[in-house]
Write an enzyme that holds these catalytic residues in place. Structure first.
Site, mmCIF file in Angstrom:
data_model
loop_
_atom_site.group_PDB
_atom_site.id
_atom_site.type_symbol
_atom_site.label_atom_id
_atom_site.label_comp_id
_atom_site.label_asym_id
_atom_site.label_seq_id
_atom_site.Cartn_x
_atom_site.Cartn_y
_atom_site.Cartn_z
ATOM 1 N N CYS A 98 0.842 -1.206 0.000
ATOM 2 C CA CYS A 98 0.000 0.000 0.000
ATOM 3 C C CYS A 98 0.877 1.256 0.000
ATOM 4 O O CYS A 98 1.582 1.530 0.970
ATOM 5 C CB CYS A 98 -0.912 -0.023 1.230
ATOM 6 S SG CYS A 98 -1.835 1.483 1.491
ATOM 7 N N CYS A 105 0.089 3.767 2.735
ATOM 8 C CA CYS A 105 0.569 3.290 4.036
ATOM 9 C C CYS A 105 2.055 3.591 4.203
ATOM 10 O O CYS A 105 2.498 4.035 5.266
ATOM 11 C CB CYS A 105 0.364 1.787 4.167
ATOM 12 S SG CYS A 105 -1.332 1.244 3.981
#
Length: 192
Positions: A112, A115
């Protein structure tokens, strides 16, 4: 052929007398700068080398180092401690409950992009709240799905605030990281 030779001689003679600026303006390249280095030392000159030794810092530099050491009481960032299993999460929550501290969990995935961008910013935020709040990160691909379901994580990154072993609040970070950090800060401040 004689005319070509005389034309060549005329341009060559013209270039020799023309200034370097004129040659640059006429589309030619400027002459390279003339730099000469001494490849050999002249007779009578000697080369010396000093062994490395202790160096003294200037008084101003020494004073600056002392100020930095005094200011380093609060860290600039705190690394988020990784959680790798359900038992490890239970242990962290129980320890925080005994100390009366809230816990912030970053639920993320290694694939991600948001993230990955958010994690260092949360580490800086963790330094602001250190040691009043514990910060952890959980890679959803590295833990059992049962743990992810227990926390109710459906999107990443998810930042959750836990207190007394219960989830109190959550911020889902699908937008700009600085906005997510502001939301997390508000979430923490409302809980404290």
């Amino acid at each position: 052929m004689a005319s070509a030779a005389s034309a060549y001689a005329a341009t060559g003679a013209g270039e020799a007398t023309a200034s370097p600026l004129r040659r640059i303006l006429a589309g030619g390249r400027p002459p390279p700068p003339r730099v000469s280095f001494l490849s050999k030392l002249p007779p009578g000159w000697a080369s010396i080398s000093l062994p490395p030794g202790p160096r003294r810092a200037a008084p101003a530099a020494a004073a600056a180092e002392e100020r930095v050491e005094e200011e380093e009481e609060e860290p600039a960032w705190v690394e988020l401690e990784p959680i790798g299993s359900e038992q490890q999460l239970d242990r962290a929550l129980a320890e925080a409950q005994q100390l009366g501290l809230p816990v912030v969990l970053l639920w993320m995935a290694s694939w991600c992009r948001k993230c990955i961008y958010l994690k260092p910013k949360l580490e800086k935020l963790a330094a602001e709240y250190y040691p009043r709040i514990r910060f952890y990160c959980v890679d959803v691909n590295a833990v059992p799905q049962k743990l992810v379901n227990r926390a109710g994580v459906t999107k990443m990154p998810s930042i959750q605030l836990w207190s007394d072993s219960q989830k109190q609040a959550e911020v889902i970070g699908g937008h700009k990281s600085w906005l997510v950090i502001d939301d997390v800060r508000r979430m923490i401040d409302q809980e404290e």
